[in-house]
Design a protein around this motif. Structure first.
Motif, PDB file in Angstrom:
ATOM      1  N   UNK B 192       0.800  -1.222   0.000  1.00 21.97           N
ATOM      2  CA  UNK B 192       0.000   0.000   0.000  1.00 21.97           C
ATOM      3  C   UNK B 192       0.838   1.281   0.000  1.00 21.97           C
ATOM      4  N   UNK B 193       1.940   1.323   0.774  1.00 21.16           N
ATOM      5  CA  UNK B 193       2.753   2.554   0.766  1.00 21.16           C
ATOM      6  C   UNK B 193       3.253   2.937  -0.622  1.00 21.16           C
ATOM      7  N   UNK B 194       3.413   1.974  -1.518  1.00 25.56           N
ATOM      8  CA  UNK B 194       3.870   2.324  -2.869  1.00 25.56           C
ATOM      9  C   UNK B 194       2.768   3.025  -3.646  1.00 25.56           C
ATOM     10  N   UNK B 195       1.524   2.956  -3.137  1.00 25.57           N
ATOM     11  CA  UNK B 195       0.421   3.681  -3.779  1.00 25.57           C
ATOM     12  C   UNK B 195       0.094   4.953  -3.005  1.00 25.57           C
ATOM     13  N   UNK B 196      -0.028   4.820  -1.672  1.00 29.23           N
ATOM     14  CA  UNK B 196      -0.468   5.965  -0.867  1.00 29.23           C
ATOM     15  C   UNK B 196       0.682   6.869  -0.444  1.00 29.23           C
ATOM     16  N   UNK B 197       1.862   6.289  -0.329  1.00 35.20           N
ATOM     17  CA  UNK B 197       3.001   7.077   0.141  1.00 35.20           C
ATOM     18  C   UNK B 197       3.076   7.143   1.651  1.00 35.20           C
ATOM     19  N   UNK B 198       2.133   6.518   2.347  1.00 38.37           N
ATOM     20  CA  UNK B 198       2.171   6.529   3.808  1.00 38.37           C
ATOM     21  C   UNK B 198       2.770   5.230   4.334  1.00 38.37           C
ATOM     22  N   UNK B 199       3.598   5.363   5.344  1.00 40.27           N
ATOM     23  CA  UNK B 199       4.166   4.169   5.960  1.00 40.27           C
ATOM     24  C   UNK B 199       3.074   3.418   6.695  1.00 40.27           C
ATOM     25  N   UNK B 200       3.123   2.098   6.747  1.00 40.74           N
ATOM     26  CA  UNK B 200       2.106   1.332   7.451  1.00 40.74           C
ATOM     27  C   UNK B 200       2.210   1.559   8.955  1.00 40.74           C
ATOM     28  N   UNK B 201       1.076   1.431   9.644  1.00 42.26           N
ATOM     29  CA  UNK B 201       1.085   1.548  11.098  1.00 42.26           C
ATOM     30  C   UNK B 201       1.954   0.427  11.668  1.00 42.26           C
ATOM     31  N   UNK B 202       2.687   0.688  12.765  1.00 45.26           N
ATOM     32  CA  UNK B 202       3.624  -0.302  13.306  1.00 45.26           C
ATOM     33  C   UNK B 202       2.974  -1.654  13.587  1.00 45.26           C
ATOM     34  N   UNK B 203       1.713  -1.620  14.088  1.00 44.18           N
ATOM     35  CA  UNK B 203       1.098  -2.902  14.457  1.00 44.18           C
ATOM     36  C   UNK B 203       0.874  -3.798  13.232  1.00 44.18           C
ATOM     37  N   UNK B 204       0.592  -3.159  12.062  1.00 39.19           N
ATOM     38  CA  UNK B 204       0.436  -3.941  10.832  1.00 39.19           C
ATOM     39  C   UNK B 204       1.715  -4.705  10.538  1.00 39.19           C
ATOM     40  N   UNK B 205       2.817  -4.004  10.769  1.00 40.19           N
ATOM     41  CA  UNK B 205       4.112  -4.608  10.537  1.00 40.19           C
ATOM     42  C   UNK B 205       4.300  -5.855  11.404  1.00 40.19           C
TER      43      UNK B 205
END
Lengths: 253, 209
Positions: B192-205
């Motif tokens: 998703x970050x490659x589309x939105x440009x936002x880093x994922x929330x830490x918990x997703x990681x």
């Protein structure tokens, strides 16, 4: 008549050109399978012609780019006799057995279009003109290449002799095998563009285009028509056998 | 570089050029395989179903149209990346020592992944695929214009040499894409970050670990 014979003895090779034509019709479906069509057209799936139109337009654009890159003084690399490819490959839209056999004694090269002296030329006449020989690489549109030893009359010498209009845009060729093609005038006047009569210091063998072909080391192989029966000079785009089916027209090297 | 606010990963120009490049690569590789099949260099051909163009002439049309997309987009990416310092900031410094350390860590599955910040193995692979991208274009130009661009062809051992270079660059890029896609499947939070440009929330990681 030739066609009937080939139909009876239809091998896979015989129908190869037809297969290619069918392949072309399948082109749209294949594009669809990759989803590329929708991506590029951005419209409904019925607009396949728009995609083909865009591709044709890009090919035209590339003709212009290649004409701009082309230099009339830049020579194709020449090779040593030891580099020559043994058994120079036969290539055409038909099999080698179907290559036209022409009687070189009665043969006459016809001239038409923007040419002052349209008198037909015999092979003996052509041999009275200055001859030049070259060992150059022929690159096929399919990707393979082969080095051969060609001899004949530089086309610019011939065009001068017949009083061709060198301000015209195109030089076209018609062939005994129903093949046809055309080139831009700058390439026609390039010093290495020759009306080839010889291969390896002998008259052209039939598979290589006896009695006359054009050899252009600055263009792909399919722009080097064999069995030439007529040369014409024109300003009206003449196209070509493969060019009319989608191969890029300029196809320079 | 880093400041407060919503975490950023990929800048807009990276995301746009990335997806244009993905499209250009699909068109170039798909049509390139069909062109290869017309006169195979090696003892195999690519399955027709995964090639583009339908016949040699169609494939050539796609290849020589999409090359403009690939080259113009690639130039925009490289020039913008060099001018803004993005390339240097994200892909350098790089040393054999850190590459070795991160390779060992990766093989032990102990390598951290932070979207937008690359470890040494990633840096090496991204630099490598960029180099292959430049080389695939140069060798392609040499195959296209071995007479007019004779010096370029000569650098690659002539026309036939340039064909081989072109083929192996494609192979390297395809190998990169396979690893690249495999990692995206393994760590979907990077998609998703490659589309939105936002880093994922830490918990997703963490959920993906």
């Amino acid at each position: 008549m030739k066609r009937d014979k080939s139909l009876i003895a239809a091998t896979l090779k015989d129908i190869a050109p037809d297969l290619k034509r069918i392949e072309r019709r399948l082109f749209l479906r294949q594009s669809l399978s990759l989803g590329a069509l929708t991506m590029l057209s951005g419209c409904d799936l019925g607009s396949g012609n728009a995609v083909q139109g865009a591709l044709d337009a890009m090919s035209k654009w590339n003709d212009g780019v290649q004409a701009a890159l082309f230099s009339q003084t830049r020579l194709a690399k020449t090779y040593a006799p030891s580099d020559i490819t043994p058994n120079f490959p036969f290539n055409a839209f038909y099999t080698e057995a179907e290559a036209p056999v022409i009687n070189g004694k009665t043969y006459k090269l016809q001239l038409s279009g923007k040419i002052t002296d349209k008198k037909p030329w015999s092979i003996a006449d052509l041999r009275t003109l200055p001859q030049e020989s070259q060992i150059t690489r022929l690159i096929c549109v399919e990707g393979w290449s082969a080095i051969g030893h060609w001899g004949g009359v530089p086309l610019h010498v011939f065009l001068d002799r017949i009083g061709a209009d060198k301000t015209a845009k195109y030089v076209g060729f018609k062939c005994a095998d129903k093949y046809y093609s055309s080139i831009d005038m700058p390439t026609a006047l390039h010093p290495q563009t020759i009306l080839a009569l010889d291969y390896a210091d002998e008259p052209l063998p039939t598979p290589l285009g006896y009695p006359l072909r054009i050899r252009i080391p600055t263009k792909l192989g399919f722009k080097n028509p064999k069995f030439i029966t007529e040369i014409f000079v024109t300003n009206d785009y003449p196209g070509g056998y493969w060019e009319d089916q989608g191969y890029n027209w300029f196809s320079g090297s | 570089m880093s400041k407060a606010g919503p975490p950023k990963s990929h800048p807009l120009f990276v995301r746009i050029t990335h997806w244009i490049n993905a499209l250009a690569m699909i068109l170039m590789i798909g049509s390139g395989w069909r062109i290869y099949n017309a006169s195979p260099l090696f003892d195999f051909t690519f399955p027709r179903e995964i090639t583009l163009g339908g016949w040699l002439g169609g494939a050539l049309q796609w290849h020589f149209a999409a090359m403009w997309l690939l080259v113009i987009n690639g130039l925009v990416y490289l020039i913008y990346g060099l001018v803004t310092g993005h390339l240097r900031a994200s892909l350098l410094p790089l040393s054999p020592r850190t590459v070795w350390a991160d390779t060992v860590a990766a093989l032990r599955l102990k390598l951290d992944h932070t979207t937008g910040r690359y470890n040494a193995v990633q840096k090496l692979l991204y630099l490598g695929v960029l180099a292959l991208g430049v080389l695939v274009v140069l060798s392609g130009l040499a195959v296209w214009k071995p007479v007019q661009l004779w010096w370029l062809a000569a650098l690659m051992g002539g026309y036939e040499g340039a064909r081989l270079v072109h083929f192996f660059c494609m192979s390297g890029i395809v190998a990169f894409v396979i690893v690249h896609l495999a990692l995206v499947f393994l760590v979907p939070a990077t998609f998703l970050p490659m589309i939105t440009g936002r880093a994922p929330a830490p918990k997703t990681n963490e959920a993906n670990e």
